[in-house]
Structures are given as C-alpha cells and as structure tokens.
Motif scaffolding. Structure first.
Motif, short mmCIF file in Angstrom:
data_model
loop_
_atom_site.label_atom_id
_atom_site.label_comp_id
_atom_site.label_asym_id
_atom_site.label_seq_id
_atom_site.Cartn_x
_atom_site.Cartn_y
_atom_site.Cartn_z
N LEU A 65 0.94 -1.15 -0.11
CA LEU A 65 -0.06 -0.04 -0.07
C LEU A 65 0.99 1.20 0.11
CD1 LEU A 65 -2.75 1.40 0.57
CD2 LEU A 65 -2.36 1.24 2.90
N ASP A 66 0.79 2.16 -0.89
CA ASP A 66 1.39 3.48 -0.96
C ASP A 66 0.56 4.45 -0.46
OD1 ASP A 66 3.01 5.67 -1.72
OD2 ASP A 66 2.88 5.01 -4.02
N CYS A 67 1.20 5.13 0.77
CA CYS A 67 -0.03 6.07 1.26
C CYS A 67 0.56 7.51 0.97
CB CYS A 67 0.30 5.80 3.11
SG CYS A 67 -0.52 4.24 3.23
N GLY A 68 -0.36 8.26 0.71
CA GLY A 68 -0.12 9.74 0.11
C GLY A 68 0.76 9.55 -1.22
N ALA A 69 0.30 8.73 -1.95
CA ALA A 69 0.81 8.01 -3.27
C ALA A 69 1.12 9.17 -4.09
CB ALA A 69 0.20 7.02 -3.87
N GLY A 70 0.35 10.14 -4.23
CA GLY A 70 0.44 11.23 -5.31
C GLY A 70 0.21 10.48 -6.67
N ILE A 71 1.13 10.93 -7.66
CA ILE A 71 0.99 10.28 -8.82
C ILE A 71 1.34 8.73 -8.90
CG2 ILE A 71 0.88 12.37 -10.19
CD1 ILE A 71 3.92 11.95 -10.99
N GLY A 72 2.11 8.25 -7.89
CA GLY A 72 2.51 7.06 -7.87
C GLY A 72 4.04 6.74 -8.25
N ARG A 73 4.90 7.82 -7.76
CA ARG A 73 6.18 7.89 -8.04
C ARG A 73 6.84 6.66 -7.39
NH1 ARG A 73 10.91 9.63 -5.23
NH2 ARG A 73 9.51 9.86 -3.36
N ASP A 90 -4.42 8.39 -1.64
CA ASP A 90 -4.21 9.81 -1.63
C ASP A 90 -5.43 10.66 -1.60
OD1 ASP A 90 -1.20 11.34 -2.26
OD2 ASP A 90 -3.16 12.67 -2.92
N VAL A 91 -5.37 11.85 -1.05
CA VAL A 91 -6.37 12.91 -0.82
C VAL A 91 -6.79 13.61 -1.97
CG1 VAL A 91 -5.26 15.07 0.13
CG2 VAL A 91 -7.63 14.15 0.95
N THR A 92 -5.90 13.65 -3.17
CA THR A 92 -5.81 14.44 -4.14
C THR A 92 -6.17 13.48 -5.53
OG1 THR A 92 -4.12 15.84 -3.44
CG2 THR A 92 -4.93 16.14 -5.61
N GLN A 93 -7.45 13.68 -5.77
CA GLN A 93 -8.27 12.77 -6.97
C GLN A 93 -7.26 13.01 -8.17
OE1 GLN A 93 -10.85 10.51 -7.00
NE2 GLN A 93 -10.21 10.04 -8.90
N GLU A 94 -7.08 14.18 -8.45
CA GLU A 94 -6.38 14.38 -9.87
C GLU A 94 -5.04 13.62 -10.06
OE1 GLU A 94 -7.58 16.50 -7.61
OE2 GLU A 94 -8.67 18.33 -8.65
N PHE A 95 -4.41 13.48 -8.79
CA PHE A 95 -2.97 12.71 -8.85
C PHE A 95 -3.36 11.29 -9.39
CE2 PHE A 95 -1.04 15.89 -5.45
CZ PHE A 95 -0.73 16.78 -6.42
N LEU A 96 -4.23 10.81 -8.48
CA LEU A 96 -4.71 9.47 -8.60
C LEU A 96 -5.13 9.04 -10.15
CD1 LEU A 96 -6.58 8.74 -5.52
CD2 LEU A 96 -4.09 7.82 -6.00
N GLU A 97 -5.81 10.39 -10.59
CA GLU A 97 -6.12 10.07 -12.09
C GLU A 97 -4.86 10.08 -12.92
OE1 GLU A 97 -8.96 9.43 -13.62
OE2 GLU A 97 -9.54 9.43 -11.61
N LYS A 98 -3.98 10.81 -12.65
CA LYS A 98 -2.63 11.05 -13.46
C LYS A 98 -1.92 9.68 -13.43
CE LYS A 98 0.90 12.85 -15.58
NZ LYS A 98 0.89 13.40 -16.92
#
Ligand SMILES: C[S@@+](CC[C@H](N)C(=O)[O-])C[C@H]1O[C@@H](n2cnc3c(N)ncnc32)[C@H](O)[C@@H]1O
Length: 222
Positions: A65-73, A90-98
């Motif tokens: 599990l990657d927590c606060g994963a952002g774009i998945g770096r 992650d709390v930011t939907q746009e990062f998970l979409e990316k």
C-alpha cells in the motif's frame, strides 16, 4: 508533546487546497526537487530488500500500500517492481487520475486507487505485506497519525512491515503555513510510533540529499 495544530478542520482543508494547485508531475510531488527522486528510490530499495524473501520473520511480496501516493512515483519505481499488487491512497483525486497513465502497463497490477485522507482511511485488515508512508505524515495531526499507524498495524499480513520515510527537524515541531503541514523531530516521531503500539525494527538516514533540505529518515515498524 501536545498537538500544535489548533484548528484541525482548516489544517486539512488548507492542505487539500494546496495540493489541488500542484502539477501532477514528479517535480510537483517533490516540491521542485525531482533531481533527488532516484537517490530516494535507490535508498528505499536497499532499505526494503533486507526484509523481503522467504522464511521466518521475512516480509512477503504479495501486496503493498502506497500512502499519500500522489501520482505514484514510489509505486512505479519501488513497489510495482517488488510486489504483485499495489494499492494507492491519496487525498488528491487529480493525482490518482494521473497515476493511471503515469504507471504505464505495469499499472494493470494496481489493485485499488483510493481517494481518501489518511486521517479517515481504514486499510483492510491483514491485506498488506508492506505499507509505505512517505512524505505525508506531516499532514496528519499527532492523534490522527497515532490512530492511522495503529490501523496500519492491523492491516499487515504476518511478517508485514509499515515503513515511514519523512523529513525530520533538528528540534521540535516546525509548521509550514504554505502546504499546511508540520515537520517533527525524530524523538517526537519515535514517541508517536510508540503511542501507536508499533516497534521500530530498523532505522536509517537517507544519505546524499542536498544540504539545504530537511534530513530524511526511514523507519521500519511492526
Ligand atoms: C510531498 S507529496 C509526496 C507524494 C509521494 N509520497 C512521493 O513521495 O512521491 C504529498 C502527497 O500527500 C498527499 N496528501 C496530503 N495530505 C494528505 C492526507 N491528509 N491524506 C492523504 N494524502 C495526503 C498529497 O495529495 C500529495 O500527493
């Protein structure tokens, strides 16, 4: 130490607002320091590999599990190469979409993209071999961090590991009004880990980072 965050609601909403305006890039994830990404990932790989493998006390490689994963770096370069399945939260939907495009073909092995603040997130019991929490604990209040770490412990498979990798201050708690976070010293982080009922099994400082940024420490917890 008491929690220095007085207004919890605005602490979280200000952070959400900050990250919504950050570009979904490696540079965005690292505050302009994309040049340190490889140093960070290589350090993490060496740190994690000592625990992985078969046998007594070793950590499995089924699910991370990657927590606060952002774009998945971290998912892309550390976790997907080592684990069969990776979940991102992650709390930011746009990062998970990316992340869905950034992770490329290997992204097929992502189990779940979860949009949620870690303060509210309840990971599934006994699902994970490794829970990786990097550059995000400063966005949680002390009490929320303690509770989240405790929930993470319950989400581990046998032999599993929680890893916290983050900035540490020299002394005390340094607030950052810009991204609405705090940076704690190592003693405070250790005491919050203990409050969560976790034990530090290994600890390292990430070397070869620029002198002007905070020290970064990695803690393996069970
Ligand atoms: C400094 S970036 C680090 C991203 C990633 N861990 C990395 O190292 O590339 C911080 C990330 O934490 C996320 N974040 C901030 N507050 C959060 C919270 N309360 N719960 C979950 N994620 C949060 C942001 O959306 C952002 O993706």
């Amino acid at each position: 130490m008491g929690d220095i965050v007085e207004d919890k609601a605005s602490f979280y909403s200000n952070a959400e607002g900050y990250w919504k305006d950050v570009p979904p890039t490696v540079d965005g994830m690292l505050g302009g320091y994309s040049s340190i990404s490889s140093i960070d990932i290589n350090g993490s790989k060496a740190f994690l590999k000592r625990f992985l493998g078969d046998g007594e006390g070793k950590t499995g490689t089924g699910c991370a599990l990657d927590c606060g994963a952002g774009i998945g770096r971290i998912t892309k370069r550390l976790l997907l190469p080592l684990f069969q399945t990776v979940d991102l939260v992650d709390v930011t939907q746009e990062f998970l979409e990316k992340a869905k495009s950034y992770l490329g073909d290997e992204g097929k092995r992502v189990g779940n993209y979860i949009c949620c603040g870690l303060q509210d997130f309840v990971p599934e019991a006994r699902r994970y071999d490794v829970i990786w929490i990097q550059w995000v604990i400063g966005h949680l209040t002390d009490d929320h961090l303690v509770d989240f770490l405790h929930r993470c412990q319950k989400a581990l498979r046998p032999g599993g590991l929680v890893v916290v990798k983050d900035n540490v201050s020299y002394e005390g708690v340094i607030p950052d009004e810009v991204d609405s976070s705090v940076c704690r010293d190592l003693g405070i982080v250790r005491s919050l880990v203990a409050r969560a009922g976790l034990r530090i099994v290994h600890e390292e400082q990430q070397m070869n980072l620029p002198k002007e940024i905070y020290q970064v420490h990695t803690l393996a917890l069970r």
